[in-house]
Design a protein around this motif. Structure first.
Motif, PDB file in Angstrom:
ATOM      1  N   SER A 162      29.079 -57.341  -4.753  1.00  0.00           N
ATOM      2  CA  SER A 162      29.628 -55.987  -4.824  1.00  0.00           C
ATOM      3  C   SER A 162      28.525 -54.929  -4.794  1.00  0.00           C
ATOM      4  N   ARG A 163      27.358 -55.258  -5.395  1.00  0.00           N
ATOM      5  CA  ARG A 163      26.247 -54.304  -5.350  1.00  0.00           C
ATOM      6  C   ARG A 163      25.655 -54.224  -3.939  1.00  0.00           C
ATOM      7  N   ALA A 164      25.760 -55.295  -3.175  1.00  0.00           N
ATOM      8  CA  ALA A 164      25.346 -55.240  -1.773  1.00  0.00           C
ATOM      9  C   ALA A 164      26.276 -54.325  -0.982  1.00  0.00           C
ATOM     10  N   MET A 165      27.574 -54.325  -1.326  1.00  0.00           N
ATOM     11  CA  MET A 165      28.500 -53.389  -0.687  1.00  0.00           C
ATOM     12  C   MET A 165      28.116 -51.953  -1.009  1.00  0.00           C
ATOM     13  N   MET A 166      27.713 -51.716  -2.249  1.00  0.00           N
ATOM     14  CA  MET A 166      27.281 -50.368  -2.637  1.00  0.00           C
ATOM     15  C   MET A 166      26.014 -49.975  -1.878  1.00  0.00           C
ATOM     16  N   LEU A 167      25.106 -50.920  -1.703  1.00  0.00           N
ATOM     17  CA  LEU A 167      23.883 -50.646  -0.949  1.00  0.00           C
ATOM     18  C   LEU A 167      24.219 -50.317   0.506  1.00  0.00           C
ATOM     19  N   TYR A 168      25.193 -51.029   1.075  1.00  0.00           N
ATOM     20  CA  TYR A 168      25.603 -50.723   2.448  1.00  0.00           C
ATOM     21  C   TYR A 168      26.195 -49.319   2.540  1.00  0.00           C
ATOM     22  N   ALA A 169      26.944 -48.907   1.506  1.00  0.00           N
ATOM     23  CA  ALA A 169      27.511 -47.552   1.501  1.00  0.00           C
ATOM     24  C   ALA A 169      26.401 -46.503   1.521  1.00  0.00           C
ATOM     25  N   LEU A 170      25.313 -46.749   0.782  1.00  0.00           N
ATOM     26  CA  LEU A 170      24.175 -45.824   0.801  1.00  0.00           C
ATOM     27  C   LEU A 170      23.542 -45.780   2.183  1.00  0.00           C
ATOM     28  N   TYR A 171      23.346 -46.957   2.787  1.00  0.00           N
ATOM     29  CA  TYR A 171      22.757 -47.006   4.121  1.00  0.00           C
ATOM     30  C   TYR A 171      23.642 -46.293   5.141  1.00  0.00           C
ATOM     31  N   ALA A 172      24.955 -46.527   5.078  1.00  0.00           N
ATOM     32  CA  ALA A 172      25.872 -45.918   6.047  1.00  0.00           C
ATOM     33  C   ALA A 172      25.900 -44.405   5.906  1.00  0.00           C
ATOM     34  N   ASP A 173      25.839 -43.919   4.665  1.00  0.00           N
ATOM     35  CA  ASP A 173      25.824 -42.466   4.447  1.00  0.00           C
ATOM     36  C   ASP A 173      24.565 -41.842   5.031  1.00  0.00           C
ATOM     37  N   ARG A 174      23.406 -42.486   4.808  1.00  0.00           N
ATOM     38  CA  ARG A 174      22.162 -41.966   5.359  1.00  0.00           C
ATOM     39  C   ARG A 174      22.155 -42.065   6.894  1.00  0.00           C
ATOM     40  N   SER A 175      22.762 -43.118   7.438  1.00  0.00           N
ATOM     41  CA  SER A 175      22.816 -43.273   8.898  1.00  0.00           C
ATOM     42  C   SER A 175      23.659 -42.178   9.540  1.00  0.00           C
ATOM     43  N   SER A 176      24.747 -41.781   8.878  1.00  0.00           N
ATOM     44  CA  SER A 176      25.563 -40.689   9.420  1.00  0.00           C
ATOM     45  C   SER A 176      24.785 -39.380   9.441  1.00  0.00           C
ATOM     46  N   ALA A 177      23.898 -39.176   8.441  1.00  0.00           N
ATOM     47  CA  ALA A 177      23.057 -37.976   8.434  1.00  0.00           C
ATOM     48  C   ALA A 177      22.058 -38.005   9.595  1.00  0.00           C
ATOM     49  N   SER A 178      21.476 -39.178   9.875  1.00  0.00           N
ATOM     50  CA  SER A 178      20.549 -39.297  11.003  1.00  0.00           C
ATOM     51  C   SER A 178      21.259 -39.028  12.324  1.00  0.00           C
ATOM     52  N   LEU A 179      22.489 -39.527  12.456  1.00  0.00           N
ATOM     53  CA  LEU A 179      23.261 -39.304  13.684  1.00  0.00           C
ATOM     54  C   LEU A 179      23.604 -37.831  13.849  1.00  0.00           C
ATOM     55  N   HIS A 180      23.928 -37.155  12.739  1.00  0.00           N
ATOM     56  CA  HIS A 180      24.251 -35.723  12.801  1.00  0.00           C
ATOM     57  C   HIS A 180      23.038 -34.920  13.247  1.00  0.00           C
ATOM     58  N   ASN A 181      21.849 -35.232  12.704  1.00  0.00           N
ATOM     59  CA  ASN A 181      20.630 -34.524  13.106  1.00  0.00           C
ATOM     60  C   ASN A 181      20.293 -34.778  14.569  1.00  0.00           C
ATOM     61  N   ALA A 182      20.556 -36.006  15.036  1.00  0.00           N
ATOM     62  CA  ALA A 182      20.290 -36.318  16.443  1.00  0.00           C
ATOM     63  C   ALA A 182      21.177 -35.491  17.362  1.00  0.00           C
ATOM     64  N   ARG A 183      22.431 -35.262  16.965  1.00  0.00           N
ATOM     65  CA  ARG A 183      23.329 -34.444  17.778  1.00  0.00           C
ATOM     66  C   ARG A 183      22.885 -32.991  17.811  1.00  0.00           C
ATOM     67  N   LEU A 184      22.167 -32.544  16.758  1.00  0.00           N
ATOM     68  CA  LEU A 184      21.656 -31.182  16.723  1.00  0.00           C
ATOM     69  C   LEU A 184      20.344 -31.029  17.473  1.00  0.00           C
ATOM     70  N   GLY A 185      19.777 -32.147  17.965  1.00  0.00           N
ATOM     71  CA  GLY A 185      18.552 -32.068  18.753  1.00  0.00           C
ATOM     72  C   GLY A 185      17.337 -32.666  18.094  1.00  0.00           C
ATOM     73  N   ASN A 186      17.427 -33.058  16.808  1.00  0.00           N
ATOM     74  CA  ASN A 186      16.286 -33.657  16.117  1.00  0.00           C
ATOM     75  C   ASN A 186      16.376 -35.170  16.271  1.00  0.00           C
TER      76      ASN A 186
END
Length: 368
Positions: free
Chosen positions: A25-49
């Motif tokens: 279950s803690r690995a699921m929580m770790l995946y949630a952290l990774y997925a949240d950070r990945s969505s931020a990276s994808l958002h910045n990429a769409r803005l040009g960074n």
């Protein structure tokens, strides 16, 4: 007024899909952290960074130390959870440098349709429906106007009270003209309607008088496509400050000259691309270059086959063959023999001693 706070959501397919039965279950929580950070990276990429995008896709940097602090555990346990996620194909970890890592986050596979779900309510999918009420401000104003009209068509007979009025005893007929808005406002509905109308007119006046808000455009999108492609291929991603500097260089020279300066530097070890490009464009303009062909001509005539000039005016190629080097040594030794015979003799004896083969030392085998 209610307040809402951010939260991390756990994909229910991690619980229901049999593929992830061995996932902690803690690995699921770790995946949630990774997925949240990945969505931020994808958002910045769409803005040009594109700092967190490479040829493998979008990646994140999330240290085990930070993950351990967030999940209230140790770095050793984070390494264990990360291995579980990698074994399930949810993430891919690639080493970047000596201590850095790039983490690529994959999507969670959906639960097969024939799987019996564990959660009884089975709300795996939530649909949000926006409901707009028909009781709008306009409808409220129309309702208030209808009340005023109905009040004007009815004669109201009121029995006077001596304690509250100076009129004589008897029945008094009040005509519609004697009724005021303040004395007959249907529990404040009419007054509120006028107040809302005044508020709306004031808001419209402020909106018309206010200056339009101009949204600042990302400087990356203002660059020509040729500059973006060349710079990304030679130096890497373009940040907003770098994009501004590139735009100033285009204004200083032109797009073709800057593109040539970028492409001609491919393969070189350049630590500061912007400083290099500034120097290249500035020097070209000082030499009088006005187009790309002027820069190419200067490179072919002055740089490509340039020879080194010694202080005494002797010109020779940059590199020499082994035969030429031996001739240079012989000439120097001959000059030394004339100028300083003792030093020449000492060097010659030393070279002769080094050239003589050393005596072989016999190796005897030890007796049994």
């Amino acid at each position: 007024m209610g307040t809402s706070k951010a939260f991390l959501g756990i994909n229910l397919d991690l619980i229901e899909n049999p593929k992830y039965n061995n996932l902690d279950s803690r690995a699921m929580m770790l995946y949630a952290l990774y997925a949240d950070r990945s969505s931020a990276s994808l958002h910045n990429a769409r803005l040009g960074n594109t700092a967190f995008v490479d040829n493998m896709g979008v990646f994140i940097r999330f240290t085990n130390e930070l993950a351990a602090k967030v999940l209230h555990t140790t770095e050793k346990m984070i390494s264990k959870f990360r291995k579980q996620l990698a074994d399930c194909g949810l993430i891919k970890v690639v080493r970047d440098g000596l201590k850095g890592y790039k983490i690529y986050v994959a999507q969670v596979e959906e639960t097969p349709a024939n799987t019996e779900l564990i959660l009884p309510w089975k709300n795996h999918y939530v649909e949000t429906v926006k409901v707009t009420s028909s009781w709008t401000t306009f409808a409220k104003l129309e309702f208030c106007k209808s009340l005023v009209k109905s009040a004007q068509t009815v004669d109201t007979t009121v029995k006077s009270q001596t304690a509250t009025t100076n009129l004589q005893n008897g029945n008094t007929s009040l005509t519609p003209s004697s009724l005021t808005t303040n004395s007959f406002n249907h529990n404040g509905l009419v007054g509120n309607a006028h107040a809302r109308e005044a508020s709306q007119s004031e808001t419209q006046t402020q909106t018309q008088s206010a200056k339009p808000v101009i949204k600042k455009q990302n400087p990356y999108h203002l660059l020509p496509d040729s500059i973006k492609k060349s710079f990304n291929r030679v130096f890497g991603f373009i940040t907003a400050p770098v994009a501004i500097e590139l735009q100033s260089l285009i204004k200083l020279a032109n797009e073709d000259m800057l593109n040539y300066a970028i492409t001609s530097s491919e393969g070189r070890k350049i630590t500061s691309p912007i400083n290099y490009l500034k120097a290249a464009i500035t020097n070209a303009i000082k030499r009088g270059a006005k187009c790309v062909q002027d820069m190419i001509n200067y490179y072919d005539n002055q740089v490509k086959n340039k020879k080194t000039q010694r202080g005494n005016g002797y010109v020779r190629p940059r590199y020499m063959s082994e035969k030429q080097a031996q001739q240079e040594v012989d000439t120097a030794m001959e000059q030394l023999r004339i100028d300083n015979p003792q030093a020449w003799l000492r060097i010659t004896q030393k070279q002769k001693a080094q050239s003589q083969s050393k005596p072989l030392i016999p190796i005897y085998s030890l007796g049994e």
